[in-house]
Design an enzyme around this catalytic site. Structure first.
Site, PDB file in Angstrom:
ATOM      1  CG  HIS A  90     -23.862 -17.428 -29.984  1.00 14.05           C
ATOM      2  ND1 HIS A  90     -24.849 -18.713 -30.136  1.00 14.05           N
ATOM      3  CD2 HIS A  90     -24.534 -16.945 -28.881  1.00 14.05           C
ATOM      4  CE1 HIS A  90     -25.950 -18.166 -30.405  1.00 14.05           C
ATOM      5  NE2 HIS A  90     -26.166 -17.352 -29.247  1.00 14.05           N
ATOM      6  CG  ASP A 112     -23.907 -21.080 -32.782  1.00 14.45           C
ATOM      7  OD1 ASP A 112     -23.186 -20.671 -31.701  1.00 14.45           O
ATOM      8  OD2 ASP A 112     -24.238 -19.865 -33.012  1.00 14.45           O
ATOM      9  CB  SER A 158     -28.117 -18.674 -27.675  1.00 21.07           C
ATOM     10  OG  SER A 158     -28.783 -17.428 -29.134  1.00 21.07           O
TER      11      SER A 158
END
Length: 714
Positions: free
Chosen positions: A84, A220, A649
């Site tokens: 992402h 991810d 992230s």
């Protein structure tokens, strides 16, 4: 010397450090954290984690494109981050015919790696404390405006002194609400190329349904490479550039994880509000966040209508939709978690104790009126917070809400220039136009604006609407559909072609009377408006909040010993740690998930839970190779109790030896209040197991060339 050592020892006893809570500066880990970390399993020295003169872990950690974290995992500048985080770059490089978001991409050789238009990584060089220097330039007699001016001037000097003639980017940042200041030196590399990404069905498996949830089964991750000139210096994109030879890169461990294993995370957490007053929490839960959630959902619904119909439109808006959806669920989770935890109530109790302390004679002059000032600020701005969040979501999801004003003002300036000056600034104008309309679909934008104006005008009026919107509402009874359709049909800013037509014969009056320009300018003026009364409220609040934080630290009534996150490099440490048993997870211990659990979620053709045929075939054959756990299952995700937030992230999860064991990508919704208050029982970080990443690269994608350049520890 003995007295100094004794004093420090007493301080450490007085301020116990929790192993799982805290986002810590690397320069202080020797004094504050290293002993605790060693007890938990760290085998590195502090010099191996953070060193100015020698290579260390910090040299392998980069900020990725200004909003995420990534790590260097090979001697040839290979970068690992979240799917992402790379989403926008992957979408940009994709077309309807070659859709790398949907199908994945793997460069079998370096010449196949692809360069997005704008992507950079930032290396951290060093930091230092400049609190005394900056605070010596201010005094209590200054207004906030005077104070800020003096601080900005000193910041500019510090940045200039340390950038070595532009070689480095230097940023001076406030901490503890302006009670301390540190400067950070960075080096940016702008030639960053896509190396590999799994298909979206793996990289985003579970979609919005599983987002912020556990158990999780998401791959991810995505991979890039940093390029430099032949001497290893930052350089603009060039075919002559070569892979960067980093100062340090992370070895990759295939040993796996188990409960209570040491885990530390280095990264760039975006923002926390652990010092936020109770009134601020109340304002967010009751006014700001509900408006954010409703506005985001309104924009998402309109985008989705068109994205589902057209593959090209889906690519154009994929990143914007994903970002909007992420925060939409996050803010609703924050509302639920903060309400359930009674966080505001707990803060009010703390503040009552502080007020009692502040009213004592020796404290009264400096701290006596702080909470009254803060609470008054929130009471006076609650309706504004609701209004501004409706309006901000309009602007975030609707290009027609912001583009006509910003681009229009640039075109007005262009129109006023003579021909020679126009030719000089034309490249910048063309770049701006391309940036606005590069990913743009007018029918979608039109519907988003109409829906958002309907919502804004119906829900934000108690504070006072933008004047033109108020006037239009009286005439259209709150339905802006016809007005927006008419405005777009007549506007210069309707699409790229109409702007290009205007550029052939630029005219100031045409823009000044443009219907979309008028609406957009009305909205922008409203969000920026600040009355003298509001300006004073803001200044009084800034002073009071700074004094509150200082008072809480002096009085020792708040246990937080680290500054709020603000996109500066931090270290958090903890351990692999399970949540209570959950029937939805097939794992033996609820601290990891398996491919068996992944396949159980599979729904053929479902947008969130579909899986590639090859994945199903490999699982059926149990073709896990050397990447399977010693107990036979294929690991997918795992949990730690590290203290992270947005911006982390893509952060590496590192074991006690400094080896990469996973990739952080999410948190659990039960602890969504974590940006405000840390819950040691509930807060978890959700990570991709590095073995699952390696398996996808090798077995699923067949990109053994990528595996071969890593240092694998078995």
């Amino acid at each position: 010397m003995k007295k100094i050592i004794l004093f420090l020892a007493m301080c450490l006893v007085a301020f116990p450090v929790r192993a799982d809570e805290g986002m810590w500066f690397l320069m202080f880990i020797e004094r504050l954290n290293h002993r605790d970390m060693e007890k938990m399993g760290l085998q590195l020295t502090t010099e191996e984690i953070y060193s100015i003169n020698n290579h260390s872990l910090k040299d392998a950690i980069v900020q990725f494109n200004g909003g995420c974290t990534a790590e260097i995992i090979s001697k040839e500048g290979l970068v690992l981050t979240n799917h992402h985080c790379g989403y926008n770059a992957i979408a940009e490089l994709s077309t309807a015919e070659q859709n790398y978001l949907k199908d994945g991409f793997w460069a079998k050789e370096k010449s196949a790696e692809m360069k997005p238009k704008s992507l950079y990584v930032r290396f951290f060089v060093r930091m230092d404390d400049v609190s005394k220097r900056i605070l010596s330039k201010v005094n209590d007699k200054m207004t906030e405006t005077e104070r800020n001016k003096a601080i900005q001037q000193e910041m500019a000097l510090i940045e200039k002194e340390n950038n070595e003639g532009g070689k480095y980017t230097v940023s001076v940042r406030p901490f503890f609400q302006g009670n301390e200041y540190y400067y950070f030196v960075y080096q940016d590399y702008k030639d960053v190329r896509l190396v590999g990404t799994p298909p979206e069905s793996l990289g985003k498996f579970g979609g919005d349904t599983d987002n912020w949830e556990w158990p999780r089964h998401t791959a991810d991750f995505s991979m890039f490479r940093v390029y430099a000139d032949k001497d290893g210096n930052p350089a603009e994109y060039s075919k002559a550039n070569v892979p960067l030879q980093p100062k340090h890169y992370l070895p990759v461990s295939m040993k796996g994880v188990k409960e209570n294993d040491f885990a530390m995370i280095l990264g760039y957490p975006g923002r926390t509000n652990r010092w936020m007053p109770a009134g601020g929490i109340d304002q967010n839960v009751k006014f700001a966040y509900p408006a954010w959630v409703e506005g985001a959902k309104t924009g998402m619904d309109q985008m989705k209508k068109y994205m589902d119909k057209d593959a090209t439109v889906n690519l154009q808006y994929a990143s914007k939709y994903a970002s909007t959806a992420n925060y939409w669920k996050n803010r609703q989770g924050m509302i639920d978690a903060l309400t359930k935890a009674g966080t505001a109530k707990a803060k009010f109790v703390e503040e009552a104790k502080f007020n009692k302390w502040a009213k004592k004679c020796k404290n009264k002059a400096q701290y006596g009126n702080i909470l009254a000032t803060i609470n008054n600020y929130y009471e006076q701005t609650n309706l504004k917070a609701r209004h501004d969040n409706y309006l901000m979501q309009l602007m975030r999801t609707s290009s027609y809400g912001t583009t006509p004003a910003s681009l229009g003002n640039a075109l007005i300036a262009y129109s006023k220039e003579n021909e020679a000056k126009r030719m000089e600034i034309l490249p910048k104008i063309n770049s701006l136009i391309e940036g606005v309309y590069g990913d743009f679909y007018a029918p979608l934008e039109k519907d988003v604006l109409a829906a958002q104006l309907n919502l804004y005008s119906s829900k934000a009026g108690e504070y006072g609407l933008a004047p033109l919107v108020e006037k239009m509402k009286l005439a259209n009874n709150g339905d802006f559909t016809a007005d927006v359709n008419d405005a777009v049909s007549k506007s210069i800013f309707a699409n790229k072609q109409s702007v290009e037509v205007f550029m052939k014969n630029p005219n100031v009056e045409a823009i000044a009377n443009d219907p979309l320009y008028l609406i957009s300018t009305d909205l922008m003026t409203k969000i920026r408006a600040k009355s003298d009364e509001l300006a004073k409220l803001d200044d009084d609040y800034a002073t009071a909040y700074r004094d509150l934080v200082q008072g809480l630290r002096v009085s020792k009534l708040n246990s937080v010993k680290y500054p709020d996150a603000n996109s500066t490099l931090r270290l958090t440490y903890g351990k692999v740690r399970a949540l209570p048993a959950d029937d939805r997870n097939d794992a033996t211990v609820n601290n990891y998930t398996t491919m068996e659990g992944l396949v159980k979620k599979y729904k053929a053709g479902d947008q969130e839970f579909d899986l590639p045929a090859r994945m199903l075939e490999l699982n059926k054959a149990k073709d896990f190779g050397e990447y399977a756990d010693k107990n036979g299952y294929m690991p997918v995700n795992f949990l730690t109790d590290n203290d992270i937030t947005g911006g982390n992230s893509g952060s590496p999860v590192i074991n006690g030896k400094g080896e990469l064991i996973g990739l952080a990508f999410d948190g659990n919704i039960e602890a969504m209040a974590g940006d405000v208050i840390f819950d040691s029982k509930l807060q978890r970080t959700i990570n991709v197991d590095i073995r699952y990443i390696l398996w996808i690269i090798d077995k699923y994608a067949g990109a053994k060339n990528i595996i071969d350049e890593m240092v694998i520890v078995k």
